[in-house]
Structures are given as structure tokens and as C-alpha cells.
Enzyme design. Sequence first.
Site, PDB file in Angstrom:
ATOM      1  N   LYS A 116       0.817  -1.218   0.000  1.00 11.03           N
ATOM      2  CA  LYS A 116       0.000   0.000   0.000  1.00 11.03           C
ATOM      3  C   LYS A 116       0.845   1.260   0.000  1.00 11.03           C
ATOM      4  O   LYS A 116       0.427   2.294  -0.508  1.00 11.03           O
ATOM      5  CB  LYS A 116      -0.887   0.014   1.234  1.00 11.03           C
ATOM      6  CG  LYS A 116      -1.912  -1.086   1.260  1.00 11.03           C
ATOM      7  CD  LYS A 116      -2.824  -0.830   2.429  1.00 11.03           C
ATOM      8  CE  LYS A 116      -3.718  -2.014   2.682  1.00 11.03           C
ATOM      9  NZ  LYS A 116      -4.727  -1.687   3.679  1.00 11.03           N
ATOM     10  N   LYS A 158      -0.644   1.984   9.374  1.00 12.55           N
ATOM     11  CA  LYS A 158      -1.128   0.929   8.481  1.00 12.55           C
ATOM     12  C   LYS A 158      -0.003   0.000   8.054  1.00 12.55           C
ATOM     13  O   LYS A 158       1.097   0.460   7.736  1.00 12.55           O
ATOM     14  CB  LYS A 158      -1.758   1.544   7.220  1.00 12.55           C
ATOM     15  CG  LYS A 158      -3.048   2.307   7.507  1.00 12.55           C
ATOM     16  CD  LYS A 158      -3.536   3.035   6.269  1.00 12.55           C
ATOM     17  CE  LYS A 158      -4.675   2.303   5.596  1.00 12.55           C
ATOM     18  NZ  LYS A 158      -5.259   3.119   4.495  1.00 12.55           N
ATOM     19  N   GLY A 165      -9.119  -5.525   5.733  1.00  7.51           N
ATOM     20  CA  GLY A 165      -9.545  -4.768   6.908  1.00  7.51           C
ATOM     21  C   GLY A 165      -8.640  -4.963   8.114  1.00  7.51           C
ATOM     22  O   GLY A 165      -8.900  -4.429   9.187  1.00  7.51           O
ATOM     23  N   HIS A 208     -16.450   5.490   1.979  1.00  9.52           N
ATOM     24  CA  HIS A 208     -15.561   4.659   1.167  1.00  9.52           C
ATOM     25  C   HIS A 208     -16.195   4.592  -0.218  1.00  9.52           C
ATOM     26  O   HIS A 208     -17.290   4.057  -0.377  1.00  9.52           O
ATOM     27  CB  HIS A 208     -15.440   3.261   1.791  1.00  9.52           C
ATOM     28  CG  HIS A 208     -14.676   2.288   0.935  1.00  9.52           C
ATOM     29  ND1 HIS A 208     -13.473   1.747   1.308  1.00  9.52           N
ATOM     30  CD2 HIS A 208     -14.949   1.766  -0.280  1.00  9.52           C
ATOM     31  CE1 HIS A 208     -13.046   0.943   0.350  1.00  9.52           C
ATOM     32  NE2 HIS A 208     -13.911   0.925  -0.619  1.00  9.52           N
ATOM     33  N   GLU A 288      -6.076   2.599  -1.923  1.00  6.73           N
ATOM     34  CA  GLU A 288      -5.391   1.426  -2.463  1.00  6.73           C
ATOM     35  C   GLU A 288      -6.025   0.962  -3.755  1.00  6.73           C
ATOM     36  O   GLU A 288      -7.119   1.404  -4.117  1.00  6.73           O
ATOM     37  CB  GLU A 288      -5.364   0.275  -1.447  1.00  6.73           C
ATOM     38  CG  GLU A 288      -6.715  -0.325  -1.159  1.00  6.73           C
ATOM     39  CD  GLU A 288      -6.610  -1.649  -0.407  1.00  6.73           C
ATOM     40  OE1 GLU A 288      -5.548  -2.313  -0.444  1.00  6.73           O
ATOM     41  OE2 GLU A 288      -7.606  -2.033   0.214  1.00  6.73           O
ATOM     42  N   ARG A 292      -7.903  -7.394  -8.359  1.00  3.02           N
ATOM     43  CA  ARG A 292      -8.686  -8.623  -8.502  1.00  3.02           C
ATOM     44  C   ARG A 292     -10.145  -8.247  -8.744  1.00  3.02           C
ATOM     45  O   ARG A 292     -10.517  -7.087  -8.657  1.00  3.02           O
ATOM     46  CB  ARG A 292      -8.620  -9.432  -7.208  1.00  3.02           C
ATOM     47  CG  ARG A 292      -9.044  -8.586  -6.012  1.00  3.02           C
ATOM     48  CD  ARG A 292      -9.185  -9.391  -4.743  1.00  3.02           C
ATOM     49  NE  ARG A 292      -8.993  -8.600  -3.554  1.00  3.02           N
ATOM     50  CZ  ARG A 292      -9.901  -7.835  -2.952  1.00  3.02           C
ATOM     51  NH1 ARG A 292     -11.118  -7.743  -3.451  1.00  3.02           N
ATOM     52  NH2 ARG A 292      -9.620  -7.144  -1.871  1.00  3.02           N
ATOM     53  N   VAL A 295     -15.717  -8.853  -4.256  1.00  2.00           N
ATOM     54  CA  VAL A 295     -16.988  -9.434  -3.802  1.00  2.00           C
ATOM     55  C   VAL A 295     -18.158  -8.610  -4.354  1.00  2.00           C
ATOM     56  O   VAL A 295     -19.140  -9.158  -4.851  1.00  2.00           O
ATOM     57  CB  VAL A 295     -17.047  -9.453  -2.257  1.00  2.00           C
ATOM     58  CG1 VAL A 295     -18.427  -9.881  -1.777  1.00  2.00           C
ATOM     59  CG2 VAL A 295     -15.958 -10.347  -1.678  1.00  2.00           C
ATOM     60  N   ARG A 338     -24.345  -8.463   1.897  1.00  2.00           N
ATOM     61  CA  ARG A 338     -23.587  -9.700   2.133  1.00  2.00           C
ATOM     62  C   ARG A 338     -24.334 -10.520   3.182  1.00  2.00           C
ATOM     63  O   ARG A 338     -24.562 -10.056   4.302  1.00  2.00           O
ATOM     64  CB  ARG A 338     -22.184  -9.391   2.631  1.00  2.00           C
ATOM     65  CG  ARG A 338     -21.369  -8.626   1.613  1.00  2.00           C
ATOM     66  CD  ARG A 338     -19.901  -8.639   1.987  1.00  2.00           C
ATOM     67  NE  ARG A 338     -19.172  -7.725   1.134  1.00  2.00           N
ATOM     68  CZ  ARG A 338     -17.846  -7.715   1.029  1.00  2.00           C
ATOM     69  NH1 ARG A 338     -17.113  -8.581   1.734  1.00  2.00           N
ATOM     70  NH2 ARG A 338     -17.243  -6.850   0.241  1.00  2.00           N
TER      71      ARG A 338
HETATM   72  P1  ADP Z   1      -7.887  -3.191   3.404  1.00  2.00           P
HETATM   73  O1  ADP Z   1      -6.899  -3.392   2.326  1.00  2.00           O
HETATM   74  O2  ADP Z   1      -7.537  -3.940   4.640  1.00  2.00           O
HETATM   75  O3  ADP Z   1      -9.310  -3.360   2.977  1.00  2.00           O
HETATM   76  P2  ADP Z   1      -8.064  -0.285   3.123  1.00  2.00           P
HETATM   77  O4  ADP Z   1      -6.831   0.524   2.992  1.00  2.00           O
HETATM   78  O5  ADP Z   1      -8.852  -0.541   1.886  1.00  2.00           O
HETATM   79  O6  ADP Z   1      -7.723  -1.667   3.855  1.00  2.00           O
HETATM   80  O7  ADP Z   1      -9.001   0.400   4.178  1.00  2.00           O
HETATM   81  C1  ADP Z   1     -10.203  -0.229   4.593  1.00  2.00           C
HETATM   82  C2  ADP Z   1     -11.061   0.742   5.374  1.00  2.00           C
HETATM   83  O8  ADP Z   1     -10.325   1.285   6.483  1.00  2.00           O
HETATM   84  C3  ADP Z   1     -11.529   1.958   4.609  1.00  2.00           C
HETATM   85  O9  ADP Z   1     -12.691   1.697   3.863  1.00  2.00           O
HETATM   86  C4  ADP Z   1     -11.778   2.939   5.734  1.00  2.00           C
HETATM   87  O10 ADP Z   1     -13.019   2.647   6.362  1.00  2.00           O
HETATM   88  C5  ADP Z   1     -10.681   2.625   6.709  1.00  2.00           C
HETATM   89  N1  ADP Z   1      -9.497   3.502   6.489  1.00  2.00           N
HETATM   90  C6  ADP Z   1      -8.359   3.207   5.816  1.00  2.00           C
HETATM   91  N2  ADP Z   1      -7.515   4.263   5.813  1.00  2.00           N
HETATM   92  C7  ADP Z   1      -8.115   5.248   6.499  1.00  2.00           C
HETATM   93  C8  ADP Z   1      -7.750   6.611   6.847  1.00  2.00           C
HETATM   94  N3  ADP Z   1      -6.589   7.154   6.502  1.00  2.00           N
HETATM   95  N4  ADP Z   1      -8.653   7.333   7.549  1.00  2.00           N
HETATM   96  C9  ADP Z   1      -9.845   6.807   7.925  1.00  2.00           C
HETATM   97  N5  ADP Z   1     -10.237   5.552   7.645  1.00  2.00           N
HETATM   98  C10 ADP Z   1      -9.387   4.777   6.941  1.00  2.00           C
END
Ligand code: ADP
Length: 449
Positions: A116, A158, A165, A208, A288, A292, A295, A338
Site C-alpha cells: 500500500k 497501516k 480490513g 468509502h 489502495e 482482482r 466481492v 452480504r
Molecule cells: P484493506 O486493504 O484492509 O481493505 P483499506 O486501505 O482498503 O484496507 O481500508 C479499509 C477501510 O479502512 C476503509 O474503507 C476505511 O473505512 C478505513 N481507512 C483506511 N484508511 C483510512 C484513513 N486514513 N482514515 C480513515 N479511515 C481509513
Amino acid sequence: MLRRILIANRGEIALRVIRACHELGIEAVAVYSTADRGSPYLDLADEAICIGPPESARSYLDIPRIISAAEIADVEAIHPGYGFLAENAHFAEVCASCNIQFIGPPAEVIASCGNKSKAKDLARQAGVPVVPGSDGPVDSVEEAVKVARGIGYPVIIKAAAGGGGRGMRVASNEVSLRHGFQQAQSEAAAAFKDPTVYIEKFVENPRHVEFQILADAHGRVIHLGERDCSIQRRHQKLIEESPSPALTPELRERMGEAAVAFAREAGYVNAGTVEFLLDREGNFYFIELNARIQVEHPVTEEVSGVDLVKWQLRVAGGEALALAQEDVDLQGHAIEFRINAENPERNFAPTPGRIEQLVLPGGPGVRVDTHVCAGYTIPRHYDSMIAKLIVTGPTREAAIRTGLRALGELRVEGPGIATTVPLHREILARAEFVNGQVDTGFLERYLES
Ligand code: ADP
């Protein structure tokens, strides 16, 4: 066009791919663990090969076993589905070295998007806004504190290799950052075999919003609009819809262009998803790229009329996209629920077991993607999602009404089995949802109350 492929996955997505193959005249070979032996969807495959015991590490994640199955079945390509080996660059490389096509982007692209922190660098290069934060990995607590002082609290630590998640930790002040930093590193090392973490601003109450990308091997990249996945629990999506109630046509165009710019910069090929956070002021930030099929892909299929899995197969077969951006015509509204075999009343504990009675909804505007049937035993070894209910209507209001009606028809009964159906009905009855005003914290706040 491909002639015969293997699906390195199970459950509803394996069935989804089998269906797409058959409509295109491609033979589909399924693999299964002993926990999935006898699943009725396996009968729909042209061949089904047992690859090992229930544990994923010795079956669906076991690369040598899957490659052996592919060689025995004499396939040209492998579709990884989602989860399992779908974003495993090493697997894509092994496929290539065995002269088997991986149905997805090239291994290098998976590798650069799978990290990421590297993906954020690509986004910056493509001129796509990213959440303010560290320039790349952060190695020490002191560096973390310095970055956090620059961007302001709260921040989120992160895992660069995180996904699903997991691997995220919010720090609202310096004390919790100092306390959580090393823990985040060791958790990342344990969960993802990579201790690399980075820091970004924690965007408060964002939505999101992700864009579906399709790219062929001839340089054409298009997007098929967005999905709003703000209904989440522990960063895992529960309801997804398209279009997002939060987007204006102008914002959709700008975000879609950013998604396409990122995909081009990454050298992306095949179906992928560019994820953004959208704040209350309408600012969006890349988080990100998921390399792929996702879902929640059916909501995009329903509003665009484009079969994404078929296009994955066609693109892998070398075909050029028949659709240009201006041909994309998004109509109506679609929502996906889901249906997980888990008990929301008991902290979402999984409820595996035998389904004795199953009634699936139908009628206008209803699509159900599932591999389960009455008599099916939900294994305890895998993800608890047993079905996806997708409803479509000319407007969001109509789709919500169809959703309530269809959820009311759906019955999954068996000893000990509970599902997320009652929770979905509660969410659909909330004014915030009906008014389209939810953010990623909505569901957790609702569950707490
Ligand atoms: P994963 O790859 O584990 O799904 P993501 O980077 O897509 O992780 O993030 C998943 C969720 O986490 C996002 O939809 C959001 O709800 C939360 N999130 C991620 N980064 C942030 C951030 N910088 N600020 C607030 N929420 C975040």
C-alpha cells in the site's frame, strides 16, 4: 479466446466464474478441499479436482497443489477469484513460469499495488490525491511522532502489506502512537510476514467510494463508475451500492479520471478497483488498488450492464475492450447485501452448520449469487459469507424497497445458523441510510447503541 481454465477458489465466486466460462464456451475446472467435497456447484464444473484437506494453507493456498491440478487438467489459465491467492504476486509468477496464464494483472503490477505504501507513491506520480502522511515506510517511533506532528492527530498506522480490513491502528495522540507503533509493526510481521508500516492522517467520518476499472492488454483503460461501501464493520464491507448517494456527476467524473490515471500509471491490466476515501467537504484521497475481482462487483454489473467476469476472461484471452469510456452508460441503482452465516447478536460469531431450509428471494430486480442450497453444510474453515443478495431499481428508493422485500423473503434455517439478514433490515430502516448520509463509522456507532 481461452479454451479451458482452472478456478483456484471455492464457493460463490467459483460458481460465478464457472457460469461466465460456460456462457463464453470456455471449459471450467474446479478444485476443492475435502471440506467442500460434494458441494453441488462442483457438479457444474467440467472437471473437479480434490486438492487437499480443509485447512486453506494445504488446499486453496497451496501453490504446488494448485499448479499440479492445473497441469493434470491441462488448462491454459487460472482464475484466482478473490481472497486466497488472488493478490499473490508470487503465485502469478509461478503460473507464468509454468506457462499458465494468470487471469489478472502481471505479477509486477500485483506486487507494486499489493504494497500500500508503494501504491501511494504511484498515486502521487499519477497526480492522484493521497491521504497526507509519511512518504513511504516509517521505521522508528521517533519518525512516526515527527510525521504525526506534521499532519496532526488522529493518525492511522497501516501495515504496507495489510488487507482484508486488518493491519490498521488509530492513534489519537502521541501517547497512543508511541504505545501502538511497535505493536503495529510486530502485528504486521506476524500477520503479513512484513513488518513495514506507514502513517497517514485518519480521515474522520469519510465515505468509502471505489471505482471499477477495466483495462485490456492493448492500452485501453476505462472505469465503470463507483461503488459506495461505507457500511462496514471493522473495516469490512457489509453493504455496497452504486451509484454513491454522495457523488455529483462532476465529482464522479473527476474521481473516475483519477482512478483511470492511477491504473495507467500502474500498468494495470484486467479488472481492478481503485479505492478512495471521500470526506465531508468532497475531497477524495486514494487509499489502495485491489488487483482482482471484488466481492461487490455485481452492483457495477447491474448498473452498467457489463459482465465483469466475462471481460476478465476475454482480456486474459487477448481481446481488446469493446467499450470506450463514452460508451459506458450507468442506469438505475443497485445495492448488495452480504449474507454472512454469523450472529450479529453474538459479536458476529460464525455460525457454521447444516442448512435445513433455504428460501431464496426472486422476482423483479433481485439477483442472488450463492453456491448454497438446502442440505448444504456451511464449513467452519472459511469465510462466513454464504450468499450475496443484489437488488436493482430505477432509483435508490426503489432499490431499497426491493431490498426490504427480498430480505423479507430470504430464509436460511438450520440448527445454530444465524445470518446478517435481520441486521440488513434494521440498517435499511434507519433514516441515515435512507437519506444516504452514512459514513464508514455508521455501522459501528449503530451497533454500539
Ligand atoms: P484493506 O486493504 O484492509 O481493505 P483499506 O486501505 O482498503 O484496507 O481500508 C479499509 C477501510 O479502512 C476503509 O474503507 C476505511 O473505512 C478505513 N481507512 C483506511 N484508511 C483510512 C484513513 N486514513 N482514515 C480513515 N479511515 C481509513
